[in-house]
Design a protein around this motif. Structure first.
Motif, PDB file in Angstrom:
ATOM      1  N   ALA A 169      44.686  53.385  41.191  1.00 17.55           N
ATOM      2  CA  ALA A 169      43.415  53.754  41.815  1.00 17.55           C
ATOM      3  C   ALA A 169      42.729  52.546  42.449  1.00 17.55           C
ATOM      4  O   ALA A 169      42.007  52.687  43.447  1.00 17.55           O
ATOM      5  CB  ALA A 169      42.492  54.390  40.774  1.00 17.55           C
ATOM      6  N   ARG A 222      44.082  50.272  44.089  1.00 16.02           N
ATOM      7  CA  ARG A 222      44.744  49.909  45.350  1.00 16.02           C
ATOM      8  C   ARG A 222      44.180  50.665  46.548  1.00 16.02           C
ATOM      9  O   ARG A 222      44.498  50.331  47.680  1.00 16.02           O
ATOM     10  CB  ARG A 222      46.246  50.187  45.232  1.00 16.02           C
ATOM     11  CG  ARG A 222      47.004  49.129  44.449  1.00 16.02           C
ATOM     12  CD  ARG A 222      48.417  49.025  45.026  1.00 16.02           C
ATOM     13  NE  ARG A 222      49.076  47.827  44.534  1.00 16.02           N
ATOM     14  CZ  ARG A 222      50.108  47.835  43.692  1.00 16.02           C
ATOM     15  NH1 ARG A 222      50.583  48.980  43.250  1.00 16.02           N
ATOM     16  NH2 ARG A 222      50.670  46.717  43.311  1.00 16.02           N
ATOM     17  N   ARG A 223      43.350  51.655  46.292  1.00 17.25           N
ATOM     18  CA  ARG A 223      42.870  52.485  47.401  1.00 17.25           C
ATOM     19  C   ARG A 223      41.989  51.701  48.367  1.00 17.25           C
ATOM     20  O   ARG A 223      41.723  52.167  49.491  1.00 17.25           O
ATOM     21  CB  ARG A 223      42.110  53.693  46.869  1.00 17.25           C
ATOM     22  CG  ARG A 223      40.766  53.398  46.219  1.00 17.25           C
ATOM     23  CD  ARG A 223      40.175  54.665  45.615  1.00 17.25           C
ATOM     24  NE  ARG A 223      38.834  54.497  45.076  1.00 17.25           N
ATOM     25  CZ  ARG A 223      38.561  54.068  43.859  1.00 17.25           C
ATOM     26  NH1 ARG A 223      39.561  53.717  43.042  1.00 17.25           N
ATOM     27  NH2 ARG A 223      37.312  53.965  43.450  1.00 17.25           N
ATOM     28  N   PHE A 224      41.527  50.514  47.961  1.00 12.83           N
ATOM     29  CA  PHE A 224      40.669  49.710  48.830  1.00 12.83           C
ATOM     30  C   PHE A 224      41.475  48.863  49.816  1.00 12.83           C
ATOM     31  O   PHE A 224      40.912  48.178  50.660  1.00 12.83           O
ATOM     32  CB  PHE A 224      39.764  48.807  47.975  1.00 12.83           C
ATOM     33  CG  PHE A 224      38.955  49.580  46.972  1.00 12.83           C
ATOM     34  CD1 PHE A 224      37.847  50.316  47.360  1.00 12.83           C
ATOM     35  CD2 PHE A 224      39.318  49.599  45.633  1.00 12.83           C
ATOM     36  CE1 PHE A 224      37.107  51.037  46.440  1.00 12.83           C
ATOM     37  CE2 PHE A 224      38.587  50.323  44.698  1.00 12.83           C
ATOM     38  CZ  PHE A 224      37.478  51.046  45.110  1.00 12.83           C
ATOM     39  N   GLY A 225      42.811  48.878  49.656  1.00  8.92           N
ATOM     40  CA  GLY A 225      43.668  48.182  50.600  1.00  8.92           C
ATOM     41  C   GLY A 225      43.669  46.673  50.461  1.00  8.92           C
ATOM     42  O   GLY A 225      43.970  45.954  51.412  1.00  8.92           O
ATOM     43  N   VAL A 271      53.487  53.956  43.732  1.00 11.41           N
ATOM     44  CA  VAL A 271      52.166  53.359  43.868  1.00 11.41           C
ATOM     45  C   VAL A 271      52.230  51.908  44.296  1.00 11.41           C
ATOM     46  O   VAL A 271      51.263  51.356  44.798  1.00 11.41           O
ATOM     47  CB  VAL A 271      51.354  53.477  42.554  1.00 11.41           C
ATOM     48  CG1 VAL A 271      51.169  54.912  42.182  1.00 11.41           C
ATOM     49  CG2 VAL A 271      52.002  52.697  41.433  1.00 11.41           C
TER      50      VAL A 271
END
Length: 364
Positions: free
Chosen positions: A230, A232-235, A24
């Motif tokens: 979770a 980190r999904r926005f980059g 991750v």
């Protein structure tokens, strides 16, 4: 699994979580960029506990030199208090995270307060200080109209009871967050964020950093890693705007509701029965989650909070030891002798010493 045993037993999954962490984090194991503490500038319940310039300077000296932090989140309301504290922090070489949190007033006043604070943050940044601006904290609690309730306490109660419309809440939260982000961008040209509750639906496209107030409790390290991944999904870099727990056995499991163990119907207010004070529990939790943040290479983490003047520690009177319900890493001591100018001083808790050791090691 609570209390002092968490550090050993609660993190027993560390060995099995290594592969998850690497996956991750993309292999990033360089640690946090910013490590610090939250410093609140409220006006206090009494004159003796209100924000004071001399006391603030001494506190920030301890943050920089004794806690070995490289940053501090200055939060609360009152532009003069916020800006004076931010300026002192910058003078001491701390990276400043400035976060105005005026609440329970009309939206226009909240946004004007943000704009004035943000303009000062920009001046500090142009002078060469390291500065981030957070446009606010958990708007669902502090901004009227997003969740029913006349004040933050009533909104918390309505959220817990489910007495709100989730669709309307999400729509109103996004609308106000967009307004706040627009105001922040108009006055501040550094990195912008917002301190969201973990379950708030935020349009992170408006911000440079994903900011979260993190009070989760899991039984294994692997679960923390998966939960945080979770975000980190926005980059974008993930900034932990607050993390911590109160000072009693079982506090980590209560997370952001740990403060709700005081019976204010009693006079004086009294700790609810059955709780056992434990500085070790608090210290273990902070050290454990900090190690997860470091291993994942998150952007920043701010321990909540430095001091809570209105929650004194009374070692010989456990029923009225309000520091048990405090997230602070130092304990407020009442000076009944009158030796102190304010009638009180603070002493470090085990959590302060644990963070100082960890921050110092990383700083070196």
């Amino acid at each position: 699994m609570a209390g002092a045993g968490m550090a050993g037993a609660g993190m027993a999954g560390a060995g099995t979580a290594g592969a998850v962490e690497a996956a991750v984090s993309g292999g990033r194991r360089h640690g946090l960029t910013y490590r610090g503490v939250v410093y609140e500038v409220g006006d206090g319940e009494t004159p003796a506990t209100a924000w004071d310039p001399a006391r603030m300077r001494g506190d920030l000296r301890a943050v920089a030199h004794d806690l070995h932090a490289n940053s501090v989140k200055v939060t609360g309301d009152g532009v003069e208090r916020l800006t004076a504290t931010a300026a002192e922090a910058a003078e001491r070489g701390l990276n400043v995270w400035l976060e105005p949190t005026l609440g329970d007033v009309p939206e226009r006043e909240i946004l004007d307060h943000l704009a004035e604070t943000g303009r000062f943050a920009e001046r500090l940044r142009r002078q060469g200080a390291g500065v981030h601006l957070s446009v606010g904290c958990e708007f669902v609690l502090y901004v009227p109209g997003i969740v029913p309730g006349a004040n933050a306490q009533e909104r918390v109660e309505n959220l817990l009871k489910g007495a709100f419309d989730p669709v309307r809440m999400a729509r109103r939260l996004r609308r106000f967050t967009a307004k706040a982000a627009g105001v922040g961008r108009s006055v501040f040209h550094g990195r912008l964020t917002y301190a969201a509750a973990q379950d708030e639906d935020v349009d992170w496209g408006l911000f440079d950093l994903v900011g979260i107030d993190y009070y989760a409790y899991f039984r294994s390290r692997e679960e923390y890693v998966r939960d945080l991944a979770a975000f980190r999904r926005f980059g974008k870099p993930v900034a932990v705007m607050e993390f911590g727990c109160c000072t009693f056995k079982g506090a980590p499991e209560m997370g952001g509701m740990g403060w709700n163990v005081v019976d204010y119907d009693k006079e004086p207010p009294q700790i609810k029965g059955g709780l056992v004070r434990s500085e070790r529990t608090q210290a273990a939790y902070l050290a454990d989650v900090l190690s997860v943040f470091e291993s994942m290479g998150l952007y920043s983490a701010m321990a909540y909070t430095f001091v809570t003047p209105d929650a004194p520690h009374r070692p010989h009177d456990p029923r009225h030891d309000l520091d048990m319900a405090s997230y602070s890493i130092v304990k407020t001591i009442e000076d009944h002798s009158g030796a102190g100018a304010s009638g009180r001083h603070w002493e470090p808790k085990e959590s302060f010493r644990a963070l100082a050791r960890l921050y110092g090691q990383r700083g070196r």
